[in-house]
Scaffold this active site. Structure first.
Site, short mmCIF file in Angstrom:
data_model
loop_
_atom_site.label_atom_id
_atom_site.label_comp_id
_atom_site.label_asym_id
_atom_site.label_seq_id
_atom_site.Cartn_x
_atom_site.Cartn_y
_atom_site.Cartn_z
CG HIS A 142 -2.35 3.98 5.37
ND1 HIS A 142 -1.95 3.88 4.03
CD2 HIS A 142 -2.48 2.72 5.67
CE1 HIS A 142 -2.21 2.88 3.40
NE2 HIS A 142 -2.21 1.95 4.61
CE LYS A 179 -5.70 3.90 1.81
NZ LYS A 179 -4.77 4.71 2.22
CG HIS A 203 -6.36 0.24 0.57
ND1 HIS A 203 -5.17 0.73 -0.20
CD2 HIS A 203 -5.87 -0.23 1.62
CE1 HIS A 203 -4.24 0.56 0.59
NE2 HIS A 203 -4.38 -0.12 1.70
CG PHE A 230 -0.99 -5.85 4.11
CD1 PHE A 230 -1.73 -6.51 3.39
CD2 PHE A 230 -1.45 -5.17 5.30
CE1 PHE A 230 -2.95 -6.70 3.75
CE2 PHE A 230 -2.81 -5.63 5.66
CZ PHE A 230 -3.59 -6.45 4.74
CB CYS A 280 -0.95 0.10 1.03
SG CYS A 280 -1.17 -1.59 1.85
CD GLU A 291 -3.04 7.01 9.69
OE1 GLU A 291 -3.83 6.23 9.06
OE2 GLU A 291 -2.61 7.74 8.76
#
Lengths: 412, 90
Positions: free
Chosen positions: A301, A333, A338, A398, A162, A312
Site C-alpha cells: 500500500h 505509489k 495515491h 482510511f 483507498c 505495513e
C-alpha cells in the site's frame, strides 16, 4: 464447489501512462508521474504537487458525450474499453445476463460537484447543468460501463476509500467464484484533483512536502525522510472470467485470481492497525491455501505516510516471518501517486504485470531507507528476470478497511 | 488582556468539555485524551484564533506549556503586533 477465476483483460488510465504497455514500461524504468500541478489555482495551494493524468477525452468520446461525463466517468469508461478490447470477449444475450460490473470509487463526480457549488455560491445561478445529478452520482461509472457493454448482471459501486477498487475486484471475484455470474468487469476510478480536493487533503496534514530539488521525487515510501502522500488520479479495469470459460475460448490469461481478504480495523478512523493488516493477509492466504513463502512479489500500500509504511512493514514481518526480508516488495505509489479509489485496481494490475513480465517494479526515491522499514523494497531500480509466480497486492484504507488480493501465474 | 495560555485554555473549553482546573501548563495532551487526529482538527481552531499558520511538519508538543511556547514562537514570527501578554521567557 468454488469455481476458479481468470483475469483476461486489463485497462488503465494513470499518471504513468494511459495504456498498459506505457504504464508497464514507465514503472519498470522508474519514471515518476508526480509533478507540479498544472491548474489555474495551483498558486493558491500550499502543496503544489500531484500525479495528474494527461488525458484528452476526445480520444475516447464524442464532442456530444464529453460535457455530460464527469472526469471520473471518462477515466472509468476509457479504462474499461481497453480491458474489454484486451480480453477479446464477445458475449451473446444470455451470457450478458451472467456478466456484471463492480467499480470502486471514493468521491464520485468531484469536478461536477465543484462546478455546481461554483455556479450556486459564486455566481448565484438559479439553474445548473441539467445532468448534474447523473454526473455526480457515485454509481455513474459502473452504470455507463454496464450500458456500453450490455452487461446486465449485478452492477455495483463500492466505496472503501483507498481500498475501493480492491474491494470491487475482490467482491467481483466472489460473484464468479460462487456461481452468480461468469464474467465481471471490475476496477475503479478517481478524479479528485480539484481545488476543493486539494484543499481538503492539505488540511488533513498528510500530504508530502515537495522535494526541494525535484518535485517528481516527492513521494518517498519507506524512506527515512518521507513526508506524506502525493495525490493522484486515474482508473484501472480488469476482466474477470470463470476459468473454464476463459480456457475454453483460448482467452489471453494474465493470471488466476486466487484469494481475497477483507477486514476492518474497527479501531481508529485513520490510524492503521497492525492487527487489521495481519488478519487480512492471513485471510487471503487461508483462501488460497498458499503460504507466505509462495509469494514472489508484494505490491505494498506504501503511501509514504509515517504510520502506513511503519505498520505495513511490521504487518508483513509478522505474517511472513523469516521470509519477510526475502520477498521483493515495492510501493509504486512512489511513481503514480495515491490514486485513492483507483489505487486498489491500478496496483493489482501492477502485480499482474510482474507475473506477465517476470520483472518487479521499484520503489523510487528510496535513497535514505528508514531503518524501521528494513525489508527489500526494491530501491530505485526495477528488476528483470525475476521468477514471479504468485503476487500479493495490499490496500489499507482510511476508515479501516483492509483488502488483500492474491493472484498466481497460470500453470501449463 | 489574555495571555496565550489563557486564550488556549478558552479554546480547549469551547471545543471540548474540559474544566479549567484540568488545563494546567503541565497537563499533557495524552492526559487530555487527544490523539494526533484530534490535534490536527484542533489546530484549525487555534490557527483561526491566533491568526497564524501552523506548519505541517513541526508542532511536536507534549504539554499545554509546549503548545504555548510553540504558539508564542509562531506569533512572534508571523504576527509580531499581536500581544501575547506573556511574561515568560523562552
Amino acid at each position: 464447489m468454488k469455481r476458479r477465476v481468470a483475469v483476461t483483460g486489463l485497462g488503465i488510465i494513470s499518471p504513468c501512462g494511459n495504456n498498459i504497455d506505457d504504464f508497464s514500461f514507465n514503472l519498470m524504468t522508474g519514471k515518476s508521474g508526480v509533478r507540479r500541478i498544472s491548474s489555474a489555482y495551483s498558486s493558491l495551494l500550499s502543496v503544489k504537487i500531484a500525479a495528474q493524468v494527461d488525458f484528452n477525452p476526445l480520444d475516447y468520446f464524442t464532442k456530444k458525450q464529453v460535457p455530460i461525463l464527469d472526469r471520473v466517468n471518462q477515466f472509468a469508461l476509457a479504462a474499461a474499453s481497453q480491458a474489454w478490447k484486451d480480453s477479446e470477449l464477445s458475449l451473446d444475450a444470455k451470457e450478458k445476463e451472467r456478466a456484471g460490473v463492480y467499480i470502486g470509487c471514493s468521491m464520485g463526480g468531484a469536478n461536477t460537484i465543484e462546478d455546481l457549488y461554483d455556479q450556486l455560491f459564486k455566481h448565484n445561478a438559479n439553474r445548473v447543468k441539467p445532468l448534474t445529478v447523473l454526473m455526480i452520482m457515485n454509481n455513474a461509472s459502473a452504470s455507463y460501463i454496464s450500458i456500453e457493454y450490455g452487461l446486465s448482471g449485478p452492477c455495483l459501486t463500492l466505496s472503501t476509500a483507498c481500498a475501493s477498487s480492491a474491494s470491487a475486484i475482490g467482491e467481483a471475484f466472489r460473484q464468479i467464484r460462487d456461481g452468480y455470474v461468469d464474467v465481471m468487469l471490475a476496477g475503479g476510478a478517481e478524479a479528485f484533483l480539484t481545488y476543493g480536493g486539494f484543499r481538503s487533503w492539505e488540511s488533513l496534514r498528510v500530504l508530502a512536502v515537495e522535494d526541494p530539488e525535484d518535485p517528481s521525487k516527492s513521494c518517498k515510501p519507506f524512506s527515512k525522510n518521507r513526508t506524506g502522500l502525493v495525490m493522484g488520479e486515474g482508473a484501472a479495469m480488469v476482466v474477470l472470467e470463470e476459468m473454464g470459460r476463459a480456457v475454453g475460448r483460448g482467452a489471453p490469461i494474465y493470471a488466476e485470481l486466487m484469494g481475497y481478504g477483507s477486514t476492518s480495523d474497527a479501531g481508529h478512523i485513520v490510524r492503521p492497525s497492525l492487527e487489521g493488516q495481519t488478519r487480512v493477509m492471513a485471510a487471503a492466504f487461508k483462501e488460497t491455501g498458499l503460504l507466505p513463502k509462495d509469494i514472489d512479489y508484494i505490491n505494498a500500500h506504501g503511501t509514504a505516510t509515517h504510520w502506513n509504511d511503519l505498520l505495513e512493514t511490521q504487518a508483513i514481518k509478522k505474517v511472513f516471518g523469516d521470509y519477510a526480508c526475502k520477498v521483493p516488495i515495492s510501493s509504486t505509489k512512489s511513481m503514480h501517486g495515491h490514486t485513492m479509489g483507483a489505487a486498489g485496481a491500478i496496483e493489482f494490475i501492477v502485480s499482474l504485470l510482474a507475473i506477465k513480465n517476470q520483472a518487479v517494479p521499484p520503489t523510487i526515491n528510496l535513497d535514505q531507507p528508514d531503518p524501521e522499514c528494513d525489508l527489500d523494497y526494491i530501491p530505485n531500480t526495477g528488476r528483470k528476470g525475476v521468477t514471479v509466480n504468485t503476487v500479493m497486492s495490499n490496500a489499507f484504507a482510511f476508515g479501516g478497511t483492509n483488502t488483500v488480493l492474491i493472484a498466481g501465474k497460470m500453470k501449463g | 488582556m489574555s495571555t496565550t495560555l489563557e486564550r488556549l485554555q478558552k479554546l480547549f473549553i469551547a471545543r471540548y468539555n474540559y474544566k479549567l482546573e484540568n488545563l494546567s501548563a503541565t497537563t499533557t495532551l495524552e492526559e487530555l485524551g487527544l490523539d494526533s487526529l484530534d490535534m490536527i482538527d484542533f489546530l484549525f481552531d487555534i490557527e483561526k484564533e491566533f491568526n497564524i499558520i501552523i506548519p505541517d511538519q513541526e508542532f511536536k508538543v507534549k504539554t499545554i506549556q509546549d503548545m504555548v511556547d510553540a504558539l508564542d514562537q509562531l506569533i512572534s514570527e508571523q504576527n509580531p503586533e499581536q500581544d501575547t501578554g506573556s511574561s515568560s521567557h523562552h
